[in-house]
Design a protein around this motif. Structure first.
Motif, PDB file in Angstrom:
ATOM      1  N   CYS A 218      -0.064 -13.600   2.275  1.00 48.30           N
ATOM      2  CA  CYS A 218      -1.254 -12.845   1.877  1.00 48.30           C
ATOM      3  C   CYS A 218      -0.983 -11.342   1.824  1.00 48.30           C
ATOM      4  N   TRP A 219       0.305 -10.984   1.702  1.00 49.70           N
ATOM      5  CA  TRP A 219       0.590  -9.560   1.561  1.00 49.70           C
ATOM      6  C   TRP A 219       0.481  -9.163   0.084  1.00 49.70           C
TER       7      TRP A 219
ATOM      8  N   LYS B 164      -3.236  -2.672   9.470  1.00 51.23           N
ATOM      9  CA  LYS B 164      -2.369  -3.179   8.411  1.00 51.23           C
ATOM     10  C   LYS B 164      -2.342  -2.186   7.263  1.00 51.23           C
ATOM     11  N   GLY B 165      -1.138  -1.804   6.807  1.00 52.89           N
ATOM     12  CA  GLY B 165      -1.026  -0.837   5.735  1.00 52.89           C
ATOM     13  C   GLY B 165       0.070  -1.213   4.760  1.00 52.89           C
ATOM     14  N   ASP B 166       0.450  -0.248   3.909  1.00 56.58           N
ATOM     15  CA  ASP B 166       1.459  -0.475   2.879  1.00 56.58           C
ATOM     16  C   ASP B 166       2.804  -0.845   3.494  1.00 56.58           C
ATOM     17  N   THR B 167       3.154  -0.206   4.614  1.00 55.73           N
ATOM     18  CA  THR B 167       4.434  -0.497   5.258  1.00 55.73           C
ATOM     19  C   THR B 167       4.496  -1.943   5.718  1.00 55.73           C
ATOM     20  N   ASP B 168       3.397  -2.470   6.237  1.00 54.58           N
ATOM     21  CA  ASP B 168       3.368  -3.867   6.656  1.00 54.58           C
ATOM     22  C   ASP B 168       3.596  -4.808   5.481  1.00 54.58           C
TER      23      ASP B 168
ATOM     24  N   SER C  33       0.379 -11.182  10.331  1.00 50.96           N
ATOM     25  CA  SER C  33      -0.070 -10.117   9.429  1.00 50.96           C
ATOM     26  C   SER C  33       0.309 -10.430   7.992  1.00 50.96           C
ATOM     27  N   CYS C  34       1.218 -11.390   7.837  1.00 50.69           N
ATOM     28  CA  CYS C  34       1.780 -11.699   6.515  1.00 50.69           C
ATOM     29  C   CYS C  34       1.261 -13.015   5.944  1.00 50.69           C
ATOM     30  N   TYR C  35       0.812 -13.907   6.825  1.00 52.21           N
ATOM     31  CA  TYR C  35       0.315 -15.223   6.388  1.00 52.21           C
ATOM     32  C   TYR C  35      -1.125 -15.385   6.850  1.00 52.21           C
TER      33      TYR C  35
END
Length: 417
Positions: free
Chosen positions: A74-75, A212-216, A414-416
């Motif tokens: 979900c990124w 959570k931001g662009d770097t994440d 944070s990614c899924y």
């Protein structure tokens, strides 16, 4: 004097809750150790005491299957147009095995993107001076380059007109931030034109950040969407997993992977600290743990120790179907992948089998454990059981589910979604 049955029941419930809480605290200890490690250092993780936080009680998850979350990436894929492009290059090497490669790749992509620089595909270095492989010897370079399209420019080689001797080395901490890059890396890059990164690991904590931001998003893509094994390496791993499933016919093809490396245990010792907390467990302790939570003697166990060691005999006494790599690797691949002078291929095999097993048990805390958990979360394989010394004759597996999973606080969450 009569005994109030309600008081007896209350006392038993209170004792049970304390036992469960104690096991959960031990899992947090396992997940939050500190590591002082510089690139190229071959010694494994240094374990230190950690401050614990409480966790919640999980429901009974059974032995082989945990709570199944149907998660998907979900990124949001960032755009290269969002960053001012510059003419320099970022080079780096992958070192110390795939558990480090994942983090090193993420940091390099984040740095190159923030600088607007071109990333050079890394070489892979082993534990001994002179041990070196091309990226393509282990990973699929085309998949990596395609995954980075529109995020950061990538080239396979440094242009001939740029001398490697003129590129300055810059150390960055794992999970590098935009602020750190702006303060410590960008001024050097602007002066020198190109840099060579070296990631160090002040912490092995892979818990997700609050915001959570662009770097994440960039880190998610780099860690979970860019690295795939090259076809031959993938075929070796797949054939070994299939062999383990064939050996596990009596348990519906399910098997356990245990990260247990004898040389690491010998270096560190597993006696526990002053509070009785432990960061590693030997073969005998793992065997007792698995039996007490309900695994029977017919269970198939894969151990990351490369070749059989006598210290594993106690595990095999409990679980006769215990195997190391040398017992299950295809015969025609053994010379290339097991009998080579370095263990880099062996580390890759261990990491990816541990990521695909039905149950994963880390006998050793460290980055291997943390990044295997991340891979498993992305594929829905969340049955990760952190060992403990069980005082009674039995216990529920749900008491030992990794707090990365039970609290959903691993960075992978944070990614899924």
């Amino acid at each position: 004097m009569g005994v109030d049955l309600r008081q007896v029941v209350a006392g038993v419930l209170t004792l049970t809750m304390f036992v469960m809480l104690g096991n959960m605290i031990k899992r947090d200890h396992f997940d939050s150790l500190q590591e002082e490690k510089l690139p190229g250092v071959t010694e494994d993780v240094t374990f230190e005491n950690a401050k614990f936080d409480a966790t919640h009680v999980t429901k009974n998850i059974g032995l082989w299957k945990g709570d199944v979350d149907d998660l998907k990436p979900c990124w949001a894929k960032p755009s290269v147009d969002d960053v001012e492009q510059t003419g320099g290059f970022v080079t780096f090497s992958l070192t110390n095995g795939p558990e480090y490669h994942i983090s090193q790749i993420a940091d390099a992509v984040i740095v190159a993107r923030n600088l607007g620089a071109t990333l050079v595909i890394p070489e892979i270095r082993g534990s001994q001076p002179g041990d070196k492989w091309n990226f393509e010897d282990i990973y699929d370079a085309d998949v990596f380059m395609k995954s980075m399209e529109g995020v950061v420019r990538v080239v396979k080689d440094l242009p001939a007109h740029i001398s490697k001797r003129n590129i300055v080395a810059v150390k960055v901490p794992n999970r590098v931030t935009e602020d750190y890059i702006a303060e410590h890396v960008e001024p050097i890059y602007r002066t020198k034109g190109s840099i060579r990164l070296a990631t160090y690991f002040p912490s092995i904590n892979m818990r997700k950040a609050g915001k959570k931001g662009d770097t994440d998003s960039v880190a998610c893509l780099a860690m979970f969407g860019s690295l795939e094994l090259q076809p031959e390496m993938r075929e070796v791993v797949d054939s070994m997993v299939e062999r383990l499933r064939t050996l596990s016919r009596n348990s519906d093809g399910q098997f356990i992977a245990v990260d247990l490396r004898v040389e690491v245990l010998d270096k560190k010792g597993c006696q526990g600290d002053n509070d009785g907390e432990k960061s590693c467990y030997n073969a005998q302790e793992i065997a007792v743990f698995l039996r007490k939570i309900g695994f029977d003697k017919d269970t198939t166990v894969y151990v990351t120790e490369s070749r059989w060691d006598s210290s594993l005999d106690s595990l095999k006494d409990f679980f006769p179907k215990t195997y190391t790599k040398e017992a299950i690797i295809p015969a025609d691949k053994k010379t290339k992948y097991l009998d080579s002078k370095d263990s880099e291929f062996e580390k890759v095999i261990d990491f990816y089998i541990s990521s695909q097993s039905d149950v994963f048990v880390p006998a050793i805390s460290g980055l291997f454990y943390a990044n295997v958990v991340g891979k498993r979360i992305g594929s829905g394989r969340t049955q990760i059981l952190v060992p403990a010394d069980i005082s009674g004759s039995s216990a529920s597996a749900s008491n030992f589910l990794s707090s990365y999973v039970s609290k959903k606080n691993h960075f992978a969450y944070s990614c899924y979604c």
